[in-house]
Design a protein around this motif. Structure first.
Motif, PDB file in Angstrom:
ATOM      1  N   ARG A   1     -13.840   1.623  12.077  1.00 22.05           N
ATOM      2  CA  ARG A   1     -12.934   2.750  11.900  1.00 22.05           C
ATOM      3  C   ARG A   1     -13.773   4.020  11.715  1.00 22.05           C
ATOM      4  O   ARG A   1     -14.810   4.000  11.084  1.00 22.05           O
ATOM      5  CB  ARG A   1     -12.084   2.521  10.659  1.00 22.05           C
ATOM      6  N   GLN A   2     -13.331   5.115  12.287  1.00 22.97           N
ATOM      7  CA  GLN A   2     -14.110   6.371  12.167  1.00 22.97           C
ATOM      8  C   GLN A   2     -13.520   7.296  11.163  1.00 22.97           C
ATOM      9  O   GLN A   2     -12.440   7.405  10.844  1.00 22.97           O
ATOM     10  CB  GLN A   2     -14.177   7.061  13.513  1.00 22.97           C
TER      11      GLN A   2
ATOM     12  N   ASP B   1      -9.661  -7.257  12.260  1.00 26.64           N
ATOM     13  CA  ASP B   1      -9.817  -6.761  13.635  1.00 26.64           C
ATOM     14  C   ASP B   1     -11.244  -6.316  13.928  1.00 26.64           C
ATOM     15  O   ASP B   1     -11.470  -5.260  14.488  1.00 26.64           O
ATOM     16  CB  ASP B   1      -8.867  -5.573  13.870  1.00 26.64           C
ATOM     17  N   LYS B   2     -12.240  -7.121  13.588  1.00 19.42           N
ATOM     18  CA  LYS B   2     -13.636  -6.716  13.828  1.00 19.42           C
ATOM     19  C   LYS B   2     -13.935  -6.506  15.294  1.00 19.42           C
ATOM     20  O   LYS B   2     -14.783  -5.695  15.658  1.00 19.42           O
ATOM     21  CB  LYS B   2     -14.583  -7.776  13.269  1.00 19.42           C
ATOM     22  N   HIS B   3     -13.221  -7.209  16.176  1.00 20.67           N
ATOM     23  CA  HIS B   3     -13.487  -7.098  17.597  1.00 20.67           C
ATOM     24  C   HIS B   3     -13.120  -5.708  18.153  1.00 20.67           C
ATOM     25  O   HIS B   3     -13.569  -5.335  19.221  1.00 20.67           O
ATOM     26  CB  HIS B   3     -12.721  -8.181  18.377  1.00 20.67           C
ATOM     27  N   LYS B   4     -12.360  -4.944  17.393  1.00 20.09           N
ATOM     28  CA  LYS B   4     -11.955  -3.604  17.859  1.00 20.09           C
ATOM     29  C   LYS B   4     -12.969  -2.527  17.500  1.00 20.09           C
ATOM     30  O   LYS B   4     -12.832  -1.389  17.893  1.00 20.09           O
ATOM     31  CB  LYS B   4     -10.594  -3.232  17.262  1.00 20.09           C
ATOM     32  N   GLY B   5     -13.962  -2.869  16.712  1.00 14.46           N
ATOM     33  CA  GLY B   5     -14.969  -1.887  16.323  1.00 14.46           C
ATOM     34  C   GLY B   5     -14.681  -1.323  14.941  1.00 14.46           C
ATOM     35  O   GLY B   5     -13.734  -1.686  14.263  1.00 14.46           O
TER      36      GLY B   5
ATOM     37  N   LEU C   1      -8.421  -0.259   0.384  1.00 14.18           N
ATOM     38  CA  LEU C   1      -8.523  -1.714   0.346  1.00 14.18           C
ATOM     39  C   LEU C   1      -7.765  -2.340   1.527  1.00 14.18           C
ATOM     40  O   LEU C   1      -8.271  -3.255   2.180  1.00 14.18           O
ATOM     41  CB  LEU C   1      -7.976  -2.255  -0.973  1.00 14.18           C
ATOM     42  N   VAL C   2      -6.595  -1.830   1.818  1.00 14.12           N
ATOM     43  CA  VAL C   2      -5.821  -2.342   2.961  1.00 14.12           C
ATOM     44  C   VAL C   2      -6.570  -2.068   4.257  1.00 14.12           C
ATOM     45  O   VAL C   2      -6.645  -2.931   5.142  1.00 14.12           O
ATOM     46  CB  VAL C   2      -4.407  -1.723   3.000  1.00 14.12           C
ATOM     47  N   ASN C   3      -7.161  -0.871   4.378  1.00 15.47           N
ATOM     48  CA  ASN C   3      -7.929  -0.561   5.583  1.00 15.47           C
ATOM     49  C   ASN C   3      -9.135  -1.498   5.721  1.00 15.47           C
ATOM     50  O   ASN C   3      -9.450  -1.941   6.823  1.00 15.47           O
ATOM     51  CB  ASN C   3      -8.394   0.895   5.570  1.00 15.47           C
ATOM     52  N   ASP C   4      -9.806  -1.812   4.609  1.00 20.50           N
ATOM     53  CA  ASP C   4     -10.938  -2.752   4.658  1.00 20.50           C
ATOM     54  C   ASP C   4     -10.476  -4.142   5.105  1.00 20.50           C
ATOM     55  O   ASP C   4     -11.128  -4.781   5.928  1.00 20.50           O
ATOM     56  CB  ASP C   4     -11.620  -2.858   3.294  1.00 20.50           C
TER      57      ASP C   4
ATOM     58  N   SER D   1       0.830  -1.197   0.000  1.00 19.84           N
ATOM     59  CA  SER D   1       0.000   0.000   0.000  1.00 19.84           C
ATOM     60  C   SER D   1       0.870   1.255   0.000  1.00 19.84           C
ATOM     61  O   SER D   1       0.609   2.205  -0.744  1.00 19.84           O
ATOM     62  CB  SER D   1      -0.920  -0.010   1.219  1.00 19.84           C
ATOM     63  N   MET D   2       1.902   1.258   0.822  1.00 25.01           N
ATOM     64  CA  MET D   2       2.796   2.421   0.901  1.00 25.01           C
ATOM     65  C   MET D   2       3.604   2.596  -0.383  1.00 25.01           C
ATOM     66  O   MET D   2       4.000   3.719  -0.728  1.00 25.01           O
ATOM     67  CB  MET D   2       3.732   2.284   2.096  1.00 25.01           C
ATOM     68  N   ALA D   3       3.844   1.490  -1.098  1.00 27.53           N
ATOM     69  CA  ALA D   3       4.580   1.563  -2.353  1.00 27.53           C
ATOM     70  C   ALA D   3       3.680   1.945  -3.519  1.00 27.53           C
ATOM     71  O   ALA D   3       4.161   2.223  -4.613  1.00 27.53           O
ATOM     72  CB  ALA D   3       5.253   0.227  -2.641  1.00 27.53           C
TER      73      ALA D   3
END
Length: 166
Positions: free
Chosen positions: A165-166, A159-163, A150-153, A141-143
């Motif tokens: 993203r805002q 990490d669904k247990h963390k809630g 897509l990487v954030n998705d 992603s950084m390259a």
């Protein structure tokens, strides 16, 4: 006649001394050859053991090599875009590869030696592979090879247990 016997005995003595001297060299040479043969046999045994271990588990070795090189490839490209090429950072790929190959080899040796410990490669190597894949995604992603969204998705789904993203 007396001189002839002396001559013959002196010749026999010199021949005997030459033979004994040669035999001493042969004995020394046999000892050297024996030492070299023993060391060579030991090294061949160890190399054949590790060769057999690697060939019987080649998929695991290739998976580790592919993951580290993929992460390193994307990491080097991302680093070049950010701060330019850094040799010491590129050499970390080789250092990491060597370390993980040694770890994998030791794990496989323990598994072979103790069949009850057959879970070790999965227990130790799976988390490594997950983190290495996540690092490769981030570096790609950084390259600029993968969109940030897509990487954030992908990371959000991991990490669904963390809630959310805002």
């Amino acid at each position: 006649m007396h001189y002839i016997f002396l001559y013959v005995f002196s010749e026999m003595g010199s021949m005997l001394s030459e033979i004994l001297h040669r035999d001493h060299q042969v004995i020394e040479m046999k000892g050297t050859v024996l030492a070299i043969t023993s060391v060579t046999t030991g090294v061949a045994f160890v190399c054949s053991y590790f060769g057999d271990l690697a060939m019987n588990n080649i998929e695991q070795y290739f998976a580790v090599i592919a993951l580290i090189f993929m992460d390193g490839f994307f990491g080097i490209i991302a680093g070049i875009k950010r701060e330019g090429f850094k040799t010491y950072k590129a050499l970390k790929v080789v250092k990491n590869l060597f370390a993980w190959l040694v770890i994998l080899t030791v794990i496989l040796m323990v598994e072979i030696g103790f069949p009850e410990a057959s879970f070790l490669s999965e227990t130790i190597m799976i988390p490594f592979m997950v983190f290495e894949l996540m690092s490769a995604l981030k570096n790609a992603s950084m390259a600029g090879f993968i969109k940030h969204s897509l990487v954030n998705d992908i990371l959000d789904k991991i990490d669904k247990h963390k809630g959310e993203r805002q």
